[in-house]
Design an enzyme around this catalytic site. Structure first.
Site, PDB file in Angstrom:
ATOM      1  N   LYS A   1      36.403  39.819  40.992  1.00  0.00           N
ATOM      2  CA  LYS A   1      36.803  40.611  42.152  1.00  0.00           C
ATOM      3  C   LYS A   1      36.996  42.082  41.788  1.00  0.00           C
ATOM      4  O   LYS A   1      37.081  42.442  40.629  1.00  0.00           O
ATOM      5  CB  LYS A   1      38.077  40.039  42.777  1.00  0.00           C
ATOM      6  CG  LYS A   1      38.084  38.533  42.917  1.00  0.00           C
ATOM      7  CD  LYS A   1      36.979  37.980  43.798  1.00  0.00           C
ATOM      8  CE  LYS A   1      37.077  36.449  43.836  1.00  0.00           C
ATOM      9  NZ  LYS A   1      36.144  35.824  44.748  1.00  0.00           N
TER      10      LYS A   1
HETATM   11  C1  LIG Z   1      36.796  34.334  45.067  1.00  0.00           C
HETATM   12  C2  LIG Z   1      36.948  33.909  46.476  1.00  0.00           C
HETATM   13  C3  LIG Z   1      37.949  33.012  46.887  1.00  0.00           C
HETATM   14  C4  LIG Z   1      38.801  32.264  45.917  1.00  0.00           C
HETATM   15  O1  LIG Z   1      39.522  33.021  45.043  1.00  0.00           O
HETATM   16  P1  LIG Z   1      40.025  32.363  43.641  1.00  0.00           P
HETATM   17  O2  LIG Z   1      41.047  33.335  43.177  1.00  0.00           O
HETATM   18  O3  LIG Z   1      38.828  32.273  42.761  1.00  0.00           O
HETATM   19  O4  LIG Z   1      40.604  31.042  43.967  1.00  0.00           O
HETATM   20  C5  LIG Z   1      38.087  32.733  48.217  1.00  0.00           C
HETATM   21  N1  LIG Z   1      37.287  33.294  49.131  1.00  0.00           N
HETATM   22  C6  LIG Z   1      36.309  34.148  48.791  1.00  0.00           C
HETATM   23  C7  LIG Z   1      35.459  34.749  49.865  1.00  0.00           C
HETATM   24  C8  LIG Z   1      36.073  34.456  47.451  1.00  0.00           C
HETATM   25  O5  LIG Z   1      35.077  35.281  47.112  1.00  0.00           O
END
Ligand SMILES: *Cc1c(COP(=O)(O)O)cnc(C)c1O
Length: 413
Positions: free
Chosen positions: A198
């Protein structure tokens, strides 16, 4: 124009590539105080500051009233749905084209995911809410896919006039704006992730944001085994009954890294926007190629420009030629839409009675098969993604644009 000389492949990555002395200092502060747990430390009268400070700066950054640190973006989605009291018998509309947990979080709280078509923005088509809503529909999860905001005004209009909650999944779009306001400040409750891929990362971690005091109190209770501790009661006085919750608490160490990263988001966004601005205008006029539609281009993060080819059969040769030129690029994998994933094909939850699909006589039922999503199928088979990163230079961006133009002439010309 001549074909540009080969350049070395740029190194990808967003927030984790920006980790430096700021993250180190905050983590060391937690360790030196010997206070890794957010609710109590050495002095019982003075709870540790890191998760509280992260929540304070996060809600100010988003422009919302309440923020709650949690263990992950997937956990944040479960907390948000549970805060809205969504469970068995309820339906939740969600983009067919979305991350795994956008679907599995709904199943985990016992509700039924209802898949929706995306449009040329690769985000939810707002008209899908009217097509899919039933008297059981309680919420829509809106995914802001890869740094481009969904069309929040029509989505809020379609959802709220039917009494449907809007959950914004901002996991891929922290720092992205729509009509001058941050994503996550529009809906009823919003979620974020600090996973490694992210914009800002602490390896794992997440956040829930809302303006609604009832949703905040219920989110706190669900994330902490039903508890509502004094730190939260000082922000919003308790009004809700305790109920059995899960355990999604954020540690002070996670908060320390996420806090240093949050303070870098605007810098990372400005960098990505500047790179994208060198690429997108140069691709705009190319024949047989269309850019991803953006509801508000001025607010996009810009870390992953997308374009569509008119002819799907040209996507693989186009992508392979770009890759051979050391341009990082991606196309749809075979199973990325929810209906292509194994857990949708089986329709199973962790126990037979927990599956929201257990009463369907035939599975996969209508609405859970590729044939039911002609637009999502078409769009996702025709795109090529151009990921950008914190370590990319303007020369990298110019080379990417030159390479796409050269490959376009070769493949589409
Ligand atoms: C990465 C992501 C998640 C989940 O996040 P995690 O921290 O990996 O559990 C949920 N929704 C979207 C759109 C994502 O890209």
């Amino acid at each position: 124009m001549t074909v540009p000389a080969l350049r070395p492949r740029p190194v990808p990555g967003l927030g984790f590539q920006a980790i430096g002395p700021e993250e180190e200092a905050l983590v060391l502060d937690v360790l030196r105080r010997k206070e890794p747990f957010r609710y109590y430390g050495m002095d019982p009268a003075k709870p540790p500051p890191m998760a509280a400070q992260l929540e304070k700066e996060f809600r100010a950054y988003i422009g919302s009233d309440y923020a709650l640190g949690v263990t992950s973006g997937s956990g944040a989605l479960e907390v948000a749905l549970a805060a809205a009291a969504i469970g068995p018998g309820d339906e939740v509309i969600v983009n067919a084209w979305s991350w795994i947990s956008c679907f599995t979080a709904i199943v985990r709280v016992g509700a039924r995911p209802v898949l929706a078509e995306i449009d040329e923005s690769l985000n939810l088509d707002p008209a899908e809410i009217g097509r899919l809503a039933t008297p059981r529909t309680r919420a829509v999860i809106v995914v802001h896919y890869q740094g481009v905001a969904a069309a929040m005004e029509p989505i809020l209009h379609e959802a709220h006039r039917r009494g449907i909650y809007v959950v914004e999944d901002c996991a891929q779009s922290l720092g992205t704006r729509y009509r001058g306001r941050q994503v996550g400040s529009w809906g009823d409750i919003s979620t974020y992730s600090f996973q490694n891929n992210k914009v800002a990362t602490s390896g794992e971690g997440g956040m829930v944001v809302t303006r609604d005091q009832r949703l905040y109190e219920r989110a706190v209770r669900f994330h902490d085994l039903g508890n509502y501790r004094p730190y939260h009661a000082a922000l919003v006085p308790p009004r809700e009954p305790a109920f059995a919750g899960g355990q999604f608490r954020m540690s002070e160490l996670t908060a320390a890294v996420a806090l240093a990263q949050l303070r870098k988001v605007d810098k990372i966004r400005d960098h990505c926007r500047a790179l994208a601005a060198r690429i997108l205008p140069r691709l705009a006029g190319l024949k047989g190629l269309a850019l991803r539609h953006e509801a508000d281009p001025a607010g996009s993060f810009g870390f992953e420009p997308y374009f569509f080819l008119d002819r799907a059969e040209l996507v693989t040769p186009f992508r392979e030629k770009l890759d051979a030129r050391n341009v990082n690029c991606g196309q749809r994998t075979g199973t990325y839409p929810q209906y292509g994933r194994d857990y949708v094909k089986t329709g199973l939850a962790h126990a037979p009675g927990a599956s929201p699909f257990r009463d369907f006589p035939i599975w996969p039922a209508e609405g859970y098969r590729a044939v039911d999503f002609p637009r999502t199928e078409d769009l996702t088979k025709r795109f090529i993604a151009l990921p950008l990163g914190w370590l990319y230079t303007t020369a990298d961006a110019d080379y990417i644009a030159d390479s796409v133009i050269a490959v376009h002439r070769e493949v589409c010309g």
